[in-house]
Enzyme design. Structure first.
Site, PDB file in Angstrom:
ATOM      1  N   ASP A 134      -3.849  -7.467   1.958  1.00 21.59           N
ATOM      2  CA  ASP A 134      -3.002  -6.993   3.346  1.00 21.59           C
ATOM      3  C   ASP A 134      -2.645  -8.165   4.145  1.00 21.59           C
ATOM      4  O   ASP A 134      -3.264  -8.962   4.627  1.00 21.59           O
ATOM      5  CB  ASP A 134      -3.952  -6.079   4.002  1.00 21.59           C
ATOM      6  CG  ASP A 134      -3.104  -5.053   4.945  1.00 21.59           C
ATOM      7  OD1 ASP A 134      -1.835  -4.958   4.907  1.00 21.59           O
ATOM      8  OD2 ASP A 134      -3.556  -4.613   6.154  1.00 21.59           O
ATOM      9  N   HIS A 206       4.289   2.311  -0.745  1.00 16.51           N
ATOM     10  CA  HIS A 206       4.288   1.800   0.466  1.00 16.51           C
ATOM     11  C   HIS A 206       5.139   0.809   0.973  1.00 16.51           C
ATOM     12  O   HIS A 206       5.559   0.728   2.020  1.00 16.51           O
ATOM     13  CB  HIS A 206       2.669   1.330   0.653  1.00 16.51           C
ATOM     14  CG  HIS A 206       2.233   0.852   2.054  1.00 16.51           C
ATOM     15  ND1 HIS A 206       2.520   1.652   2.997  1.00 16.51           N
ATOM     16  CD2 HIS A 206       1.921  -0.150   2.741  1.00 16.51           C
ATOM     17  CE1 HIS A 206       2.027   0.986   4.158  1.00 16.51           C
ATOM     18  NE2 HIS A 206       1.747  -0.222   4.052  1.00 16.51           N
TER      19      HIS A 206
HETATM   20  C1  HEM Z   1      -4.289   2.822   5.340  1.00 16.88           C
HETATM   21  C2  HEM Z   1      -3.316   2.067   6.118  1.00 16.88           C
HETATM   22  C3  HEM Z   1      -2.452   0.913   5.604  1.00 16.88           C
HETATM   23  C4  HEM Z   1      -2.890  -0.034   4.579  1.00 16.88           C
HETATM   24  C5  HEM Z   1      -4.244   0.157   3.558  1.00 16.88           C
HETATM   25  C6  HEM Z   1      -1.879  -0.843   4.281  1.00 16.88           C
HETATM   26  C7  HEM Z   1      -1.810  -1.881   3.433  1.00 16.88           C
HETATM   27  C8  HEM Z   1      -0.767  -2.533   3.112  1.00 16.88           C
HETATM   28  C9  HEM Z   1      -0.671  -3.376   1.840  1.00 16.88           C
HETATM   29  C10 HEM Z   1      -1.705  -3.507   0.823  1.00 16.88           C
HETATM   30  C11 HEM Z   1       0.563  -4.111   2.071  1.00 16.88           C
HETATM   31  C12 HEM Z   1       1.145  -5.239   0.909  1.00 16.88           C
HETATM   32  C13 HEM Z   1       0.896  -6.435   1.249  1.00 16.88           C
HETATM   33  C14 HEM Z   1       1.556  -6.849   2.593  1.00 16.88           C
HETATM   34  O1  HEM Z   1       2.745  -7.358   2.601  1.00 16.88           O
HETATM   35  O2  HEM Z   1       0.940  -6.946   3.516  1.00 16.88           O
HETATM   36  C15 HEM Z   1       1.171  -3.733   3.184  1.00 16.88           C
HETATM   37  C16 HEM Z   1       2.620  -4.028   3.581  1.00 16.88           C
HETATM   38  C17 HEM Z   1       3.265  -3.526   4.887  1.00 16.88           C
HETATM   39  N1  HEM Z   1       2.576  -2.486   5.649  1.00 16.88           N
HETATM   40 FE1  HEM Z   1       1.134  -1.658   5.292  1.00 16.88          FE
HETATM   41  N2  HEM Z   1      -0.815  -0.398   4.975  1.00 16.88           N
HETATM   42  C18 HEM Z   1      -1.191   0.542   5.997  1.00 16.88           C
HETATM   43  C19 HEM Z   1      -0.439   1.204   6.883  1.00 16.88           C
HETATM   44  C20 HEM Z   1       0.833   0.607   7.301  1.00 16.88           C
HETATM   45  C21 HEM Z   1       1.482   1.176   8.459  1.00 16.88           C
HETATM   46  C22 HEM Z   1       1.059   2.493   9.203  1.00 16.88           C
HETATM   47  C23 HEM Z   1       2.474   0.591   8.659  1.00 16.88           C
HETATM   48  C24 HEM Z   1       3.646   0.752   9.709  1.00 16.88           C
HETATM   49  C25 HEM Z   1       3.822   1.704  10.222  1.00 16.88           C
HETATM   50  C26 HEM Z   1       2.564  -0.421   7.626  1.00 16.88           C
HETATM   51  C27 HEM Z   1       3.623  -1.447   7.610  1.00 16.88           C
HETATM   52  C28 HEM Z   1       3.532  -2.467   6.517  1.00 16.88           C
HETATM   53  C29 HEM Z   1       4.896  -3.189   6.340  1.00 16.88           C
HETATM   54  C30 HEM Z   1       5.722  -3.787   7.141  1.00 16.88           C
HETATM   55  C31 HEM Z   1       4.440  -4.234   5.096  1.00 16.88           C
HETATM   56  C32 HEM Z   1       5.276  -5.126   4.475  1.00 16.88           C
HETATM   57  C33 HEM Z   1       6.281  -4.441   3.740  1.00 16.88           C
HETATM   58  C34 HEM Z   1       7.225  -5.779   3.320  1.00 16.88           C
HETATM   59  O3  HEM Z   1       8.238  -6.176   3.877  1.00 16.88           O
HETATM   60  O4  HEM Z   1       7.079  -6.015   2.011  1.00 16.88           O
HETATM   61  N3  HEM Z   1       1.421  -0.504   6.849  1.00 16.88           N
HETATM   62  N4  HEM Z   1       0.298  -2.651   3.807  1.00 16.88           N
END
Ligand code: HEM
Length: 294
Positions: A134, A206
């Site tokens: 993450d 996601h």
């Molecule tokens: C259970 C809740 C969540 C989990 C387990 C999770 C996990 C992850 C993972 C594994 C990634 C891909 C790796 C990375 O770029 O960090 C990611 C990307 C991302 N997540 Fe989450 N996330 C969660 C909730 C959220 C929420 C609530 C938001 C925003 C409202 C969010 C926004 C983002 C963004 C902006 C990215 C990067 C997208 C990109 O530009 O590639 N995430 N998240």
């Protein structure tokens, strides 16, 4: 440019503690200064809900408002539990973080009610408990400031809008899915966090739902979430900083199926938010002007 709270940007600390409070009539701004001073070796970040920051500061940003619940149907619910005060402590050493949290509780005893108490940690190479790294696409270096801070020249410059959500995982349900399908849910490979490309990237992964461009502008946010829990309840305390709270609104709508394309994030079938608040983390100068000094 006014000075942002430095703890927002200190990376590499493995222990975290997030506290959300509801203040009572006796709350005094000076207790914030005492909390920061008592944090000792721990980084301390302070943010306020809409009601409290408007009471403390005449210059509260117009865009600051309470978190609103989202209901996109079954599995697509994001509750609102708006509170007044958010404290985030983090450090390399667990003892320092716990001492900071205990000191804060002592300072606030009688003037604020503890509503959420989430000790967090870094798991392996910054993996969420679903097993994926993450933070891979988080902005780096100066791009972090651009994503997170109200820019120089604007009211409340150097401050950051903040969103928090406590997400509880259904790990057995996620683990019952094959790894290639898990990768299509997230939008990245599991062992090495490589983004899926072209036809391999589902529009409801996601990453597809949160990697957003509007009118040519990439809506970047700066995430500092940490896993919490153990063998029983477990999940992610999501915390992110942004120069504009609209970015959170858009991402949430795209995740929970209320955006115009009506798609939703497949991740919400395996993890559910049980809290939701919006906050403002003012610059050091705005904190001092509001009397938040010891
Ligand atoms: C259970 C809740 C969540 C989990 C387990 C999770 C996990 C992850 C993972 C594994 C990634 C891909 C790796 C990375 O770029 O960090 C990611 C990307 C991302 N997540 Fe989450 N996330 C969660 C909730 C959220 C929420 C609530 C938001 C925003 C409202 C969010 C926004 C983002 C963004 C902006 C990215 C990067 C997208 C990109 O530009 O590639 N995430 N998240």
């Amino acid at each position: 440019m006014p000075t942002p709270q430095s703890g927002i940007f200190v990376e590499g600390t493995r222990f975290h503690h997030y506290l959300e409070y509801e203040v009572t009539g006796d709350f005094s701004a000076s207790s914030i200064g005492e909390i920061i001073e008592a944090a000792g070796n721990a980084e301390a970040v302070v943010a306020f809900g809409n009601d409290l920051w408007r009471k403390l500061s005449p210059s509260a940003p117009e865009a600051l408002r309470d978190f609103e619940a989202i209901d996109g149907g079954a599995d697509l619910k994001s509750p609102a539990t708006q509170h007044d005060l958010l404290l985030w402590f983090h450090a390399a050493d667990h003892d320092d973080v716990l001492d900071a949290a205990l000191s804060a509780q002592r300072v606030l005893d009688g003037t604020a009610r503890l509503k959420l108490d989430v000790p967090g940690f870094v798991y392996r190479d910054s993996r969420d408990l679903l097993g994926f790294v993450d933070g891979s696409a988080n902005p780096k270096e100066d791009a972090r400031f651009e994503a997170a801070l109200v820019p120089a020249g604007e009211a409340s410059a150097g401050g950051a809008f903040v969103m928090t959500q406590k997400w509880v995982h259904d790990l057995p349900k996620f683990e019952a899915v094959s790894v290639p399908d898990q990768e299509r849910i997230i939008g990245r490979t599991k062992p090495d966090s490589i983004e899926l490309e072209g036809d391999a990237m589902p529009p409801d992964s996601h990453v597809s739902r949160t990697d957003v461009k509007l009118d040519g502008t990439a809506l970047k946010i700066y995430r500092r979430s940490a896993p919490f829990g153990g063998a029983g309840e477990k999940g992610l305390y999501f915390i992110a900083f942004s120069c504009d709270p609209m970015r959170f609104d858009v991402m949430l709508q795209r995740m929970f199926g209320t955006w115009k394309d009506e798609l939703h994030d497949q991740l919400v079938h395996y993890s559910s938010p049980v809290s939701g608040s919006y906050w403002f983390a003012p610059s050091q100068e705005d904190l001092a002007a509001a009397g938040c000094t010891g």
